[in-house]
Motif scaffolding. Structure first.
Motif, mmCIF file in Angstrom:
data_model
loop_
_atom_site.group_PDB
_atom_site.id
_atom_site.type_symbol
_atom_site.label_atom_id
_atom_site.label_comp_id
_atom_site.label_asym_id
_atom_site.label_seq_id
_atom_site.Cartn_x
_atom_site.Cartn_y
_atom_site.Cartn_z
ATOM 1 N N LEU A 290 0.523 0.948 -0.873
ATOM 2 C CA LEU A 290 0.752 -0.021 -1.951
ATOM 3 C C LEU A 290 1.377 0.664 -3.165
ATOM 4 C CD1 LEU A 290 -2.553 -2.092 -1.676
ATOM 5 C CD2 LEU A 290 -0.271 -2.770 -0.925
ATOM 6 N N ALA A 291 0.949 1.905 -3.449
ATOM 7 C CA ALA A 291 1.544 2.653 -4.559
ATOM 8 C C ALA A 291 3.017 2.926 -4.289
ATOM 9 C CB ALA A 291 0.787 3.959 -4.783
ATOM 10 N N ALA A 292 3.367 3.151 -3.013
ATOM 11 C CA ALA A 292 4.765 3.391 -2.651
ATOM 12 C C ALA A 292 5.622 2.166 -2.958
ATOM 13 C CB ALA A 292 4.867 3.763 -1.175
ATOM 14 N N LEU A 293 5.059 0.973 -2.763
ATOM 15 C CA LEU A 293 5.799 -0.243 -3.114
ATOM 16 C C LEU A 293 6.074 -0.289 -4.611
ATOM 17 C CD1 LEU A 293 4.076 -3.044 -0.966
ATOM 18 C CD2 LEU A 293 6.175 -1.792 -0.477
ATOM 19 N N GLU A 294 5.094 0.151 -5.397
ATOM 20 C CA GLU A 294 5.270 0.163 -6.856
ATOM 21 C C GLU A 294 6.419 1.084 -7.246
ATOM 22 O OE1 GLU A 294 3.722 -1.425 -9.274
ATOM 23 O OE2 GLU A 294 1.773 -2.108 -8.562
ATOM 24 N N THR A 295 6.479 2.275 -6.626
ATOM 25 C CA THR A 295 7.540 3.231 -6.966
ATOM 26 C C THR A 295 8.915 2.722 -6.550
ATOM 27 O OG1 THR A 295 7.277 4.437 -4.864
ATOM 28 C CG2 THR A 295 5.948 5.174 -6.728
ATOM 29 N N GLN A 296 8.939 1.797 -5.579
ATOM 30 C CA GLN A 296 10.201 1.209 -5.135
ATOM 31 C C GLN A 296 10.607 0.015 -6.000
ATOM 32 O OE1 GLN A 296 9.441 0.260 -1.019
ATOM 33 N NE2 GLN A 296 8.915 2.389 -0.522
ATOM 34 N N GLY A 297 9.854 -0.207 -7.085
ATOM 35 C CA GLY A 297 10.162 -1.307 -7.983
ATOM 36 C C GLY A 297 9.624 -2.642 -7.534
ATOM 37 N N PHE A 298 8.618 -2.608 -6.653
ATOM 38 C CA PHE A 298 8.024 -3.846 -6.146
ATOM 39 C C PHE A 298 6.589 -3.922 -6.669
ATOM 40 C CE2 PHE A 298 6.272 -6.768 -3.033
ATOM 41 C CZ PHE A 298 7.320 -7.655 -2.850
ATOM 42 N N ALA B 170 0.135 -1.265 8.496
ATOM 43 C CA ALA B 170 1.212 -2.242 8.322
ATOM 44 C C ALA B 170 2.456 -1.557 7.752
ATOM 45 C CB ALA B 170 0.755 -3.363 7.384
ATOM 46 N N PRO B 171 3.621 -1.852 8.313
ATOM 47 C CA PRO B 171 4.862 -1.301 7.750
ATOM 48 C C PRO B 171 5.136 -1.892 6.374
ATOM 49 C CG PRO B 171 5.337 -2.908 9.471
ATOM 50 C CD PRO B 171 3.856 -2.707 9.484
ATOM 51 N N GLY B 172 6.006 -1.223 5.633
ATOM 52 C CA GLY B 172 6.280 -1.640 4.258
ATOM 53 C C GLY B 172 6.762 -3.064 4.136
ATOM 54 N N HIS B 173 7.622 -3.515 5.088
ATOM 55 C CA HIS B 173 8.155 -4.876 4.977
ATOM 56 C C HIS B 173 7.060 -5.931 5.138
ATOM 57 C CE1 HIS B 173 8.703 -3.754 9.316
ATOM 58 N NE2 HIS B 173 8.058 -4.891 9.464
ATOM 59 N N MET B 174 6.040 -5.623 5.963
ATOM 60 C CA MET B 174 4.941 -6.577 6.127
ATOM 61 C C MET B 174 4.070 -6.605 4.875
ATOM 62 S SD MET B 174 2.040 -6.775 9.108
ATOM 63 C CE MET B 174 0.574 -7.817 8.918
ATOM 64 N N LEU B 175 3.807 -5.433 4.290
ATOM 65 C CA LEU B 175 3.028 -5.397 3.055
ATOM 66 C C LEU B 175 3.754 -6.144 1.944
ATOM 67 C CD1 LEU B 175 1.617 -1.740 2.947
ATOM 68 C CD2 LEU B 175 0.356 -3.853 3.410
#
Length: 387
Positions: A166-174, A134-139
């Motif tokens: 999912l960890a990448a979303l965390e680093t992006q402040g999400f 799944a691409p980041g926007h869908m996650l």
């Protein structure tokens, strides 16, 4: 077909996910119990992780079948949707038709539905397969839904790299708040023995020992305890047992199947995968084989219709509207066969079609595809390529 030769009611080693064949005397048993507890416990976001072919999809099928009718259940099997397409797909599966004026957005309809389900004390179950693709926007959309909707339990099933996404979303402040992470490992040798016995007995074997004891070592050697690979190897070996007119599968049949499949030992596969990863990440030039892209060429009566790349996952071929590859012919069944593509191989499996499939002129039920293999379905020919 060896089903009649061995006097079985069903084919025991189909690749098609079937909850009836779910082997629970392994980590799949505790994983299913944990999923049930999560459903009972309410809302949140849960991960189910496992290497390719370890049974994640079958586990999702079992969970969906168990709760279908008792609560709203949606299944997302196309991980490359946009956020808007995801919300629209969920609305469609939950039966949330847009109003006559067409003003209400999918997000608004979905939010209202979740609020009402929570008020009624019901959980809404969303099962997402192949979530690692799944691409980041869908996650992000799924994480937001799990966070804001007090009635929703979202299960993300995928390969281990899903954790990195999912960890990448965390680093992006999400922020991503998981209620739990379940892991589905490969089977050990003792579990492989139980796995074979279980599937054979579900298929109507009645406790007969159809595999010689010394075949277990060979099965582990070439599959590493991966259920999907076990199914492919044992299906082929049972075909050879029928061809050899023997009532048991022995070393000879296993090795004949390995030769037909052109498999190397599982440890060699893992080593090659590791070398390829090193080559891509650190500049190491010791790549065992060049990267390939699987492609499928479609012809009808000898005339080329199209050629396209096979993406990892399942592609149903048939005449029905729900088929991923539709073939317009009366001799093609609604769901005729399926192509299953993993990181390094593609299988074709007949789905119980009326007229069957021919692979390189031979009638097959399941086959691992090699470059230039030809699958004939009525007046259509599918040619497998690697570029």
């Amino acid at each position: 077909m060896y089903k009649d030769w061995f006097k079985l009611r069903k084919l025991p080693f189909r690749l098609r996910p079937d909850p009836e064949f779910l082997f629970l005397d392994s980590e799949a048993g505790p994983a299913l119990e944990a999923l049930r507890a999560a459903v009972t416990g309410g809302h949140g976001l849960l991960c189910l992780l496992g290497e390719p072919g370890t049974g994640k999809t079958t586990l999702l099928h079992a969970l969906a079948r168990e709760y279908q009718g008792a609560m709203p259940v949606a299944r997302i099997q196309q991980p490359n949707l946009t956020a808007a397409e995801l919300l629209e797909a969920l609305c469609e599966q939950f039966g949330l038709a847009p109003p006559a004026d067409g003003v209400s957005l999918p997000a608004t309809r979905l939010a209202g539905f979740m609020v009402e389900e929570a008020r009624q004390g019901r959980t809404v179950l969303v099962l997402v397969d192949e979530a690692h693709r799944a691409p980041g926007h869908m996650l992000r959309a799924l994480v937001e839904l799990a966070t804001r909707a007090s009635a929703a339990l979202i299960v993300l099933a995928g390969e281990p790299e899903l954790s990195k996404s999912l960890a990448a979303l965390e680093t992006q402040g999400f922020p991503v708040s998981l209620t739990g992470t379940l892991r589905l490992p490969r089977l050990n040798q003792a579990q492989v023995s139980g796995y074979l016995d279980y599937r054979l007995n579900v298929a109507g074997n009645n406790g007969r020992a159809l595999f010689e004891a010394d075949t277990l070592v060979e099965i582990m050697r070439y599959t590493g305890g991966t259920p999907q690979l076990i199914n492919v190897l044992c299906d082929s070996a049972m075909n050879y047992a029928e061809a050899h007119s023997t009532q048991r599968v022995g070393i000879v049949e296993i090795r004949d199947a390995v030769q037909e499949l052109k498999w190397v030992e599982f440890s060699a596969r893992q080593t090659q995968a590791g070398l390829a990863t090193d080559a891509g990440s650190s500049g190491n030039q010791r790549s065992p084989r060049p990267a390939v892209t699987p492609e499928l060429e479609v012809l009808k009566s000898g005339r080329r219709l199209r050629r396209f790349t096979l993406k990892p996952g399942k592609l149903v071929v048939g005449r029905g509207e729900d088929a991923g590859l539709r073939l317009d012919s009366q001799v093609v069944s609604r769901r005729h066969c399926q192509l299953i593509t993993t990181a390094d191989q593609t299988f074709v499996e007949d789905l119980g079609s009326t007229n069957g499939i021919l692979v390189n002129g031979q009638k097959r039920r399941m086959h691992q595809l090699m470059p230039d293999d030809k699958i004939v379905i009525g007046d259509h020919t599918l040619i497998y390529h690697e570029s």
